[in-house]
Write an enzyme that holds these catalytic residues in place. Structure first.
Site, short mmCIF file in Angstrom:
data_model
loop_
_atom_site.label_atom_id
_atom_site.label_comp_id
_atom_site.label_asym_id
_atom_site.label_seq_id
_atom_site.Cartn_x
_atom_site.Cartn_y
_atom_site.Cartn_z
N SER A 1 0.81 -1.21 0.00
CA SER A 1 0.00 0.00 0.00
C SER A 1 0.85 1.27 0.00
CB SER A 1 -0.96 -0.05 1.19
OG SER A 1 -1.85 1.02 1.13
N HIS A 2 0.73 2.05 1.06
CA HIS A 2 1.38 3.36 1.13
C HIS A 2 2.77 3.29 1.75
CE1 HIS A 2 -0.97 2.16 4.52
NE2 HIS A 2 -0.14 2.83 5.28
N ASP B 1 -2.41 6.50 -3.40
CA ASP B 1 -1.26 5.86 -2.75
C ASP B 1 -0.63 4.79 -3.64
OD1 ASP B 1 -3.35 4.04 -2.50
OD2 ASP B 1 -2.49 3.15 -0.71
N ASP C 1 -0.94 1.56 -4.08
CA ASP C 1 -1.76 0.59 -4.81
C ASP C 1 -3.09 1.18 -5.28
OD1 ASP C 1 -2.56 0.78 -2.14
OD2 ASP C 1 -3.49 -1.20 -2.17
N ASP D 1 -5.70 2.69 -3.72
CA ASP D 1 -6.99 2.63 -3.03
C ASP D 1 -7.25 3.82 -2.11
OD1 ASP D 1 -5.16 1.83 -1.13
OD2 ASP D 1 -6.17 -0.05 -0.61
N ARG D 2 -6.21 4.62 -1.83
CA ARG D 2 -6.43 5.78 -0.97
C ARG D 2 -6.58 7.06 -1.79
NH1 ARG D 2 -2.85 5.50 4.52
NH2 ARG D 2 -3.52 3.40 5.09
N LYS E 1 -11.49 -0.05 -1.07
CA LYS E 1 -11.60 1.40 -1.20
C LYS E 1 -10.98 1.78 -2.54
CE LYS E 1 -7.60 2.01 1.84
NZ LYS E 1 -7.49 1.18 3.03
C1 G1P Z 1 -4.09 1.52 8.22
C2 G1P Z 1 -5.29 2.44 8.36
C3 G1P Z 1 -6.56 1.67 8.07
C4 G1P Z 1 -6.47 1.03 6.69
C5 G1P Z 1 -5.21 0.19 6.59
C6 G1P Z 1 -5.00 -0.36 5.19
O1 G1P Z 1 -4.19 0.47 9.15
O2 G1P Z 1 -5.35 3.03 9.64
O3 G1P Z 1 -7.65 2.53 8.16
O4 G1P Z 1 -7.58 0.21 6.45
O5 G1P Z 1 -4.06 0.99 6.93
O6 G1P Z 1 -4.88 0.65 4.24
P1 G1P Z 1 -3.44 0.47 10.57
O7 G1P Z 1 -1.97 0.67 10.29
O8 G1P Z 1 -3.97 1.64 11.33
O9 G1P Z 1 -3.78 -0.85 11.19
ZN ZN Z 2 -3.38 1.33 -0.30
#
Ligand code: G1P
Ligand code: ZN
Length: 545
Positions: A113-114, A279, A281, A283-284, A378
């Protein structure tokens, strides 16, 4: 078929977190590490036998190597067909859509992801089930169990295939189609939104936009959608070429990490009227106006209040859901629309049942995530298009839309403070202490307001009855302020403590304060109650969003 069974020793740390298994690249590159986990997935996801699998990732370092390994293992494990994105690229929302569109039995997404990428960065792998959404905890727990005792994996002996062209291959008895990563997804977006209306915004030069793909997966999607289909201004896209290390950046669309975008929107001359980023991938999303930031929790509330203006939601919405730490701005809208607002634990997987059961249409999280029943993830670009469509219909700026929302529903000042890479034991002790004192805090008064409820959030899924416990300490005050404490489930170094603050203001004279100032008292209350600084040896939060 030329299948080899390779002996392999189990690893003890393959427990998926909030969103799949995420580790440093160096961890994934240990002998058989990826293979063990993938075999554990195939052992549990028996529905993939003789069926279609969707495969792709966000383009980060190790994406393509992992895809070659997974293809050979899929063939050895009885998968019939795989559709893989060209160059190994598929955004998370695109995978979710492809699974649903092609009736696939599941999908594998390679992404952290990010989180930063590159040789020293992170890698990740996640399995999505046939509804297009992340596998539920029962599945990931079962995979973890298998991974702890696994002794071998199956792989076919075959050369790597060329992922750079759209073509069909046979690997053993399995067929592989390298597909265009973008078209199906772009077509779906065109079905939901009024592309003609958005296009006219750019045609008449009524507005200009800037989308920051952060050198991650959304670059090709943004080119097709914003440039080709919507004819946005010529300089609309920045950082639109996916890079293995995201150009050395942190592909997280927030003000701390999307600095180039934020500088453009805050420029004193020629700032674009609309800004957005996604981000690693895809989804954000982050939404910006000229000199203006839209808090993601507000974004969800605004989308809910205005959904009927969008063609895809013109018949209204059934209900909404938000994760626990997401501000309660959307609750106010749901109340006025007389629809249910569900409160779920953190992570998109908890929305799946509610969407499948047609209880909700829209859902979102404070962590820059929003989406709808069009897929089961998302969706960053979807959120950007939602805003563009709103601007086209309302003929108002991002700031005007947001301010008039506050006028109508009141404003939830909101911020999240993250303390990163804390010693795991100290972080656990801090949370345990809050659990221990929760009962005694109820009824006490801090900063002039009484605590109405303090507990560790637990969720009973209304569809399958499953219970998920210990999801975060929440402190609810009688004046509708709230503090939530939880530990991240996605970090790869030590523990990350997240503290979420919100404050509900309806006084129309007080809707224009600085967020950190508006929440200062509450931030001090959190410190008094949780003793974050002393317990974690910190002087301040590492990231504030
Ligand atoms: C974080 C975000 C959460 C999101 C997840 C995946 O998770 O807070 O809302 O769904 O990334 O993108 P966390 O690191 O808080 O468990
Ligand atoms: Zn992501």
């Amino acid at each position: 078929m030329n299948i080899s069974t390779i002996s392999s020793a189990a690893y003890s740390d393959q427990k998926p977190g909030t969103s799949g298994l995420r580790k440093k690249v160096s961890v994934f590159k240990q002998p058989h590490y990826l293979e063990n986990f993938v075999q554990s997935v195939f052992n549990i996801a028996t529905e993939l036998q003789n069926q279609l699998l969707i495969l792709g990732g966000d383009g980060r370092y190790y994406n393509q190597q992992a895809i070659q390994i997974i293809l050979k293992m899929a063939a050895a494990n009885g998968v019939k067909r795989v559709m893989v994105g060209q160059n190994g690229l598929l955004s998370t929302p695109a995978v979710s859509h492809l699974i649903r569109k092609h009736n696939a039995a599941g999908g594998i997404i390679l992404s952290a992801s990010h989180n930063p990428g590159g040789v020293d960065g992170d890698f990740g792998i996640k399995f999505n089930i046939s509804n297009g959404g992340p596998a539920p905890t029962s599945f990931t727990d079962a995979v973890y169990d298998v991974s702890q005792t696994i002794t071998e994996y199956k792989i076919i002996n075959h050369d790597d295939i060329d992922l750079s062209h759209q073509q069909r291959y046979e690997i053993g008895d399995m067929s592989v189609e390298v597909i265009d990563s973008v078209t199906d997804y772009a077509d779906l977006m065109q079905q939901i939104f009024d592309f003609e209306a958005i296009k006219s915004l750019f045609r008449d030069n009524q507005m200009s936009m800037c989308f920051d793909a952060m050198h991650a997966v959304t670059g090709p999607y943004a080119k097709e959608i914003f440039e080709n289909r919507l004819s946005a201004n010529r300089d609309a896209l920045i950082n639109a070429t996916p890079l293995q290390d995201f150009g050395g950046g942190h592909p997280d669309p927030n003000l701390a990490h999307a600095q180039e975008l934020s500088a453009r929107l805050n420029a004193s001359n020629n700032a674009p009227s609309f800004g957005a980023a996604s981000d690693g991938d895809g989804d954000r999303n982050m939404i910006l106006g000229q000199h203006f930031f839209v808090n993601p929790s507000d974004s969800l509330a605004i989308m809910t209040a205005n959904a009927q203006l969008i063609p895809g939601y013109k018949n209204g919405i059934r209900g909404v859901a938000r994760s626990l730490p997401t501000s309660r701005a959307v609750d106010k809208v749901a109340q006025s629309l007389a629809i249910t607002c569900y409160e779920t634990p953190t992570g998109w997987k908890y929305f799946g049942n509610l969407l499948d059961d047609k209880r909700i249409t829209l859902c979102g999280e404070e962590s820059f995530g929003s989406g709808s029943d069009h897929i089961r993830e998302k969706d960053g670009i979807w959120a950007v298009l939602f805003w563009l469509n709103l601007i086209a219909v309302k003929k108002q700026s991002v700031e005007q839309i947001t301010r008039s929302h506050w006028q109508q529903f009141g404003r939830h000042y909101y911020t999240r403070h993250d303390y990163e890479a804390i010693d795991n034991e100290l972080a656990d002790q801090l949370i345990q202490n809050l659990r221990d004192i929760a009962g005694s805090l109820q009824g006490k008064t801090f900063a002039g307001s009484k605590i109405a409820l303090c507990d560790d959030f637990s969720y009973a899924d209304p569809v399958d009855g499953s219970i998920t416990k210990k999801q975060g300490i929440r402190i609810l005050f009688e004046n509708e302020s709230r503090i939530v404490f939880r530990l991240s489930g996605t970090g790869t170094e030590g523990a990350t403590l997240r503290v979420y603050f919100e404050n509900y203001i309806t006084d129309k004279e007080q809707l224009d304060q600085d967020t950190q100032t508006a929440l200062r008292e509450l931030i001090e209350v959190a410190e008094t109650i949780a003793e974050i600084k002393t317990r974690c040896n910190r002087t301040s939060a590492d990231v504030i969003t």
